[in-house]
Enzyme design. Sequence first.
Site, mmCIF file in Angstrom:
data_model
loop_
_atom_site.group_PDB
_atom_site.id
_atom_site.type_symbol
_atom_site.label_atom_id
_atom_site.label_comp_id
_atom_site.label_asym_id
_atom_site.label_seq_id
_atom_site.Cartn_x
_atom_site.Cartn_y
_atom_site.Cartn_z
ATOM 1 N N ASP A 96 0.837 -1.220 0.000
ATOM 2 C CA ASP A 96 0.000 0.000 0.000
ATOM 3 C C ASP A 96 0.864 1.261 0.000
ATOM 4 O O ASP A 96 0.412 2.340 0.347
ATOM 5 C CB ASP A 96 -0.999 -0.017 1.173
ATOM 6 N N ASN A 97 2.139 1.127 -0.391
ATOM 7 C CA ASN A 97 3.007 2.301 -0.536
ATOM 8 C C ASN A 97 3.173 2.633 -2.009
ATOM 9 O O ASN A 97 3.179 1.748 -2.852
ATOM 10 C CB ASN A 97 4.393 2.029 0.070
ATOM 11 N N GLN A 255 -6.725 -5.311 3.635
ATOM 12 C CA GLN A 255 -5.474 -5.002 2.933
ATOM 13 C C GLN A 255 -5.397 -5.704 1.572
ATOM 14 O O GLN A 255 -4.893 -5.136 0.616
ATOM 15 C CB GLN A 255 -4.267 -5.424 3.783
ATOM 16 N N ASP A 266 -6.209 12.023 -4.814
ATOM 17 C CA ASP A 266 -6.909 12.744 -5.889
ATOM 18 C C ASP A 266 -8.405 12.415 -5.866
ATOM 19 O O ASP A 266 -9.252 13.297 -6.020
ATOM 20 C CB ASP A 266 -6.353 12.345 -7.265
#
Length: 311
Positions: A96-97, A255, A266
């Site tokens: 999730d990076n 996850q 955004d």
Amino acid sequence: RRSSDLAEEKHKELFEELVKRFKVEYHAGGSTQNSVKVAQWMIQTPHRVATFFGCIGTDTFGEILKKKAEEAHVDAHYYEQAEQRTGTCAACITGDNRSLVANLAAANCYSKEKHLDVEENWKLVEKARVYYIAGFFLTVSPDSILKVATQSSEKNKLFSLNLSAPFISQFFKEPLMKVMPYVDILFGNETEAAAFAREQGFETDDIKEIARKAQALPKVNTKRQRIVVFTQGEEDTIVATVDKVVVYPVIEIDQDKIVDTNGAGDAFVGGFLSQVVYDRPLEECIRAAHYAANVVIKRSGCTFPEKPDFK
């Protein structure tokens, strides 16, 4: 790690290397353009409620951006020039990076004189009630931002800005703080908020306190009190208004359902603005923002299904 950098000469080979070594997906992007598309998607009809200005090259990627904007029912008016190719951004997703390296290219060439000041374009600006510009644009044309922001303030319209990346607060502090008195809604994430606080000498790393202090910075149009919205990934969203700081939990997600966190910020802004245009309460704006971000992180790129099921 989560990072955003501008491409320097040493990064140029990175783009070719990524294409050679990995299975690369191409998505029409641009931070502000993503947000505008999400806002239009949330609104659905009428089409072309959202208008976008930006700069592209006269090349294949430029044509793709035009086509994608049309498909998203966004009223895009590009300044097209042949000096630089359409901008690209390499995104590397690990779990999730996400790490970004942006080669601004044409995006760096936006001309206030040749585009924003042109009568037919400026009329579109005057017609709008809500404005959103990413902090990234401070590296390109601060004068364009100030022109939009000042008229927004004079007409008591709503002007919003995103801190966009820590380097904006660090290296573009002067243009950022020139615009800040006109900002009605300030967006950012936790790392951007921390960088902003350090640069402003807030002497705190408590995100609620940073939001409160950012909210209290000088403001030209006092008819609208500033709202500061800081996201923290999977952690709570922090919202500061004139009299309080409120914490909003995000929608829980497994996850293993997260595909790409790249467009989450955004999409959050797009969801938020989709409710602002209807003058809906702040809680509804946050709920829509969380919904849009939750949809987008389950997909690759800042993309979404045909219709939202936001109720």
